[in-house]
Motif scaffolding. Sequence first.
Motif, PDB file in Angstrom:
ATOM      1  N   ALA A  84       1.071   2.042  -8.079  1.00  0.00           N
ATOM      2  CA  ALA A  84       1.919   2.828  -7.186  1.00  0.00           C
ATOM      3  C   ALA A  84       1.038   3.667  -6.269  1.00  0.00           C
ATOM      4  N   LEU A  85       0.847   4.910  -6.621  1.00  0.00           N
ATOM      5  CA  LEU A  85       0.125   5.846  -5.769  1.00  0.00           C
ATOM      6  C   LEU A  85      -1.325   5.411  -5.515  1.00  0.00           C
ATOM      7  N   SER A  86      -2.019   4.980  -6.537  1.00  0.00           N
ATOM      8  CA  SER A  86      -3.428   4.590  -6.332  1.00  0.00           C
ATOM      9  C   SER A  86      -3.543   3.394  -5.390  1.00  0.00           C
ATOM     10  N   SER A  87      -2.637   2.455  -5.510  1.00  0.00           N
ATOM     11  CA  SER A  87      -2.635   1.290  -4.614  1.00  0.00           C
ATOM     12  C   SER A  87      -2.367   1.714  -3.174  1.00  0.00           C
ATOM     13  N   GLN A  88      -1.386   2.596  -2.988  1.00  0.00           N
ATOM     14  CA  GLN A  88      -1.053   3.106  -1.650  1.00  0.00           C
ATOM     15  C   GLN A  88      -2.243   3.843  -1.048  1.00  0.00           C
ATOM     16  N   MET A  89      -2.908   4.648  -1.846  1.00  0.00           N
ATOM     17  CA  MET A  89      -4.038   5.432  -1.357  1.00  0.00           C
ATOM     18  C   MET A  89      -5.194   4.533  -0.943  1.00  0.00           C
TER      19      MET A  89
END
Length: 132
Positions: free
Chosen positions: A34-39
């Motif tokens: 989620a967040l790590s992939s987006q970042m």
Amino acid sequence: MKYYKDLKVWQKAMDLTVEVYRLVKLLPREELFALSSQMRRAAVSIASNIAEKQGRNSAKEFLQFIAIAKGSNSELETQLLICVRVGYMEEQTIQVALSLITEIAKMLSSLSRTLATRNLQLEAQVNGVNDQ
């Protein structure tokens, strides 16, 4: 225009990408997709869109890619601030990344203004030739 690897803004974007890859390792496992992939995608997008200029023939086309890089830069800043707000990271932990984001934002704005001015000058020259 310089080769993209010679642009300081591209070099800073690469530094930011490395920093983001370091930071996402601190996120909890449930944020892996989620967040790590987006970042990671946002960080990679900044440098990648600056590099896109190499294959472009006009300042107008490059301006579009700079606008995308600016958007990705703001997106990444927001995601880092979310990490702080939800307690995944301390503000001190993301300070290097935030500083790079601010610096890159200024550099992209400056580059964008330069390209827009250059584009207007070229259009004026072309229109001046066409009017004669």
